[in-house]
Scaffold this active site. Structure first.
Site, PDB file in Angstrom:
ATOM      1  N   HIS A 135      19.177  37.284 -34.370  1.00 53.56           N
ATOM      2  CA  HIS A 135      18.289  37.926 -35.353  1.00 53.56           C
ATOM      3  C   HIS A 135      19.169  38.438 -36.501  1.00 53.56           C
ATOM      4  CE1 HIS A 135      15.679  41.198 -36.859  1.00 53.56           C
ATOM      5  NE2 HIS A 135      14.680  40.591 -36.262  1.00 53.56           N
ATOM      6  N   ASP A 212      22.328  42.637 -27.808  1.00 56.10           N
ATOM      7  CA  ASP A 212      21.102  43.011 -28.504  1.00 56.10           C
ATOM      8  C   ASP A 212      19.970  42.829 -27.493  1.00 56.10           C
ATOM      9  OD1 ASP A 212      18.756  43.077 -29.885  1.00 56.10           O
ATOM     10  OD2 ASP A 212      19.386  41.705 -31.490  1.00 56.10           O
ATOM     11  N   GLN A 215      14.667  42.053 -27.054  1.00 60.08           N
ATOM     12  CA  GLN A 215      13.680  41.260 -26.303  1.00 60.08           C
ATOM     13  C   GLN A 215      14.018  41.262 -24.821  1.00 60.08           C
ATOM     14  OE1 GLN A 215      11.086  40.217 -27.927  1.00 60.08           O
ATOM     15  NE2 GLN A 215      11.818  40.359 -30.031  1.00 60.08           N
ATOM     16  N   LYS A 238       9.176  47.864 -29.121  1.00 62.61           N
ATOM     17  CA  LYS A 238       8.933  46.607 -28.383  1.00 62.61           C
ATOM     18  C   LYS A 238       8.768  46.881 -26.891  1.00 62.61           C
ATOM     19  CE  LYS A 238      11.835  44.011 -31.583  1.00 62.61           C
ATOM     20  NZ  LYS A 238      10.962  43.347 -32.529  1.00 62.61           N
ATOM     21  N   CYS A 376      13.053  36.405 -38.857  1.00 61.52           N
ATOM     22  CA  CYS A 376      14.341  37.071 -39.143  1.00 61.52           C
ATOM     23  C   CYS A 376      15.493  36.340 -38.457  1.00 61.52           C
ATOM     24  CB  CYS A 376      14.321  38.543 -38.733  1.00 61.52           C
ATOM     25  SG  CYS A 376      13.063  39.499 -39.564  1.00 61.52           S
TER      26      CYS A 376
HETATM   27  N1  C6P Z   1      12.321  41.230 -33.880  1.00 65.47           N
HETATM   28  C1  C6P Z   1      10.346  39.838 -34.100  1.00 65.47           C
HETATM   29  O1  C6P Z   1       9.203  39.618 -34.492  1.00 65.47           O
HETATM   30  P1  C6P Z   1      14.054  46.412 -35.098  1.00 65.47           P
HETATM   31  O2  C6P Z   1      13.417  45.854 -36.327  1.00 65.47           O
HETATM   32  O3  C6P Z   1      15.289  47.214 -35.398  1.00 65.47           O
HETATM   33  O4  C6P Z   1      13.105  47.130 -34.194  1.00 65.47           O
HETATM   34  O5  C6P Z   1      14.513  45.133 -34.214  1.00 65.47           O
HETATM   35  C2  C6P Z   1      15.311  44.132 -34.791  1.00 65.47           C
HETATM   36  C3  C6P Z   1      15.527  43.020 -33.823  1.00 65.47           C
HETATM   37  C4  C6P Z   1      16.809  42.787 -33.354  1.00 65.47           C
HETATM   38  N2  C6P Z   1      17.048  41.833 -32.446  1.00 65.47           N
HETATM   39  C5  C6P Z   1      16.078  41.075 -31.938  1.00 65.47           C
HETATM   40  C6  C6P Z   1      16.405  40.037 -30.896  1.00 65.47           C
HETATM   41  C7  C6P Z   1      14.756  41.239 -32.369  1.00 65.47           C
HETATM   42  O6  C6P Z   1      13.789  40.480 -31.863  1.00 65.47           O
HETATM   43  C8  C6P Z   1      14.485  42.216 -33.358  1.00 65.47           C
HETATM   44  C9  C6P Z   1      13.101  42.376 -33.910  1.00 65.47           C
HETATM   45  C10 C6P Z   1      10.942  41.220 -34.304  1.00 65.47           C
HETATM   46  O7  C6P Z   1      11.015  38.988 -33.526  1.00 65.47           O
HETATM   47  C11 C6P Z   1      10.718  41.716 -35.687  1.00 65.47           C
HETATM   48  S1  C6P Z   1      11.624  40.810 -36.890  1.00 65.47           S
END
Ligand code: C6P
Length: 418
Positions: A135, A212, A215, A238, A376
């Site tokens: 991401h 990270d 997910q 999430k 992203c």
């Molecule tokens: N992915 C998706 O629709 P934040 O925005 O800080 O809560 O998370 C960022 C982020 C970082 N790593 C991974 C693997 C992610 O999936 C995400 C967020 C969302 O896939 C929003 S772009």
């Protein structure tokens, strides 16, 4: 104070998707006159009533700033905030609550590590290894660090089905590798990366490992000690908690060695115009008024997760994924993107002749919420040779009937768009 949904030591109730759905009030609503079919939990999960109640109870009855007031209400809020930290500690099996730093999300947590650990310990010519499926939140902070320090970013490849190539990774890392920053589960492909093996290889080369877990933590139990990583980050929203709260977990020795990321109130031991000294972690990394209610809400989400049979919930998600993969593959013109053997309940796809954005808009008219775009992860899109995908992502509150509704809506969309 937030009463845990389940008292410690009691057994979770048997998993029943209808019962679980009743815990999430939004799932009863309609969209465009159709029952809501929410298949975008990878972007942000819906919230159980227990989380909504905890937020409302805190603001309504138990709210004050934390770590500052000598009065009852502030002490109460401080206790609830620190209780939430302990709940996170137990949830990820960290050694101590002082290893749990609250941030506003995973993005901020990675930026914290890049800025603090990165600028203190990574020098020109050192190497950071990322993977091809990252991401942007786990790419751009390292690019900023590269621009500031002259370190080198290397990308571990991905197989055409979306699986991780451990052999290629092993060949990439070496004595210059100082950090491996890699996702636990791909937000686009659903691939579960072999993070234990990755951590072992990285450590053998003398590198630290950041996972990270945005997910990853949603679809399986996480034990940071067992994973063998050095940093683990995730976002509360999430994990069925509120927005504006995230977690950086790091080994205590690393947090001790790392300089502060931001300066301000609450992160200091003493301040004078000549010299300031820092409070120990986690306060050192929580400058300013922290996301108090977000943390308490995350604690309530963890209580909620502890109250259900998580193993059964995860098995249900796997079942939904299998059903979705089979059903989607039967729709003419649909190509699944991400078919690795080890996958969490996230499925991207493209449909011949229909742009993912148009498809998502048409599906929405049937009440079906999916995400369309680059998610992203533009470098991954380039690698896949597409500009965007449509993505359905499943939570334990989804049903087979909702997968069927997605497939039926797709077939109807084909009639509109093609
Ligand atoms: N992915 C998706 O629709 P934040 O925005 O800080 O809560 O998370 C960022 C982020 C970082 N790593 C991974 C693997 C992610 O999936 C995400 C967020 C969302 O896939 C929003 S772009």
């Amino acid at each position: 104070m937030n009463a845990p949904v389940r008292a410690a030591g009691t057994k979770p109730k048997a998993f029943d998707v209808a019962q679980v759905r009743a815990d999430f009030p939004i799932l009863a609503r309609q969209v465009h006159g159709k029952p809501l079919v929410y298949l975008d939990s990878a972007a942000s999960a819906q919230k159980p009533q227990a989380v909504i109640d905890a937020i409302s109870r805190t603001y309504g009855h138990e709210y004050a700033n934390v770590h500052r007031g000598a009065y009852y209400l502030s002490e109460m809020a401080t206790r609830a905030y620190e209780d939430a930290r302990e709940k996170v500690r137990l949830f990820i099996n960290a050694v101590s609550p002082s290893e749990v730093v609250f941030t506003k999300g995973a993005t901020e947590a990675i930026n914290l590590v890049a800025h603090s650990f990165g600028r203190a310990f990574i020098k020109a010519g050192d190497e950071i290894v990322l993977s091809a499926v990252e991401h942007h939140s786990n790419i751009v902070p390292w690019q900023l660090l590269r621009d500031a320090t002259g370190c080198v970013l290397t990308v571990a490849p991905m197989e055409p089905d979306g699986s991780f190539n451990l052999e290629a990774f092993a060949a990439i890392i070496g004595p210059k590798t100082k950090l491996v920053a890699i996702t636990h589960v791909s937000n686009v492909l659903g691939t579960i990366l072999p993070v234990r093996e990755i951590a072992a290889l990285a450590h053998a080369a003398g590198a630290k490992v950041l996972l990270d877990g945005c997910q990853g933590i949603v679809h399986q139990p996480v034990d940071v000690q067992d994973l063998g990583c050095d940093f683990y980050v995730f976002s509360g929203h999430k994990l069925y908690g509120p927005t504006g709260i995230g977690v950086l977990w790091a080994k205590a020795a690393l947090l001790d060695a790392m300089p502060p990321y931001q300066g301000g109130g609450d992160m200091i031991e003493s301040v004078s115009f000549a010299k300031t000294t820092w409070a120990p972690a986690p306060a050192k990394f929580e400058a300013g008024t922290p996301p108090i209610v977000g943390a308490i809400g995350l604690g309530a989400a963890i209580d909620y997760l502890n109250s259900i049979d998580r193993a059964a919930a995860n098995a249900h998600e796997e079942d939904l994924l299998r059903h979705a993969m089979t059903a989607l593959a039967q729709v003419p013109g649909v190509k699944l993107i991400g078919t690795a053997r080890h996958k969490a309940a996230v499925q991207s796809f493209v449909m011949e002749g229909a742009h993912p954005h148009d498809l998502a808009t048409v599906l929405d008219r049937s009440g079906v919420c999916v995400r369309a775009g680059h998610h992203c992860a533009q470098p991954l899109m380039d690698l896949l040779g597409v500009s965007a995908t449509t993505r359905a992502s499943f939570a334990f509150y989804n049903t087979h009937a909702e997968v069927d509704a997605l497939v039926a809506a797709l077939r109807r969309a084909q009639e509109v768009l093609l």
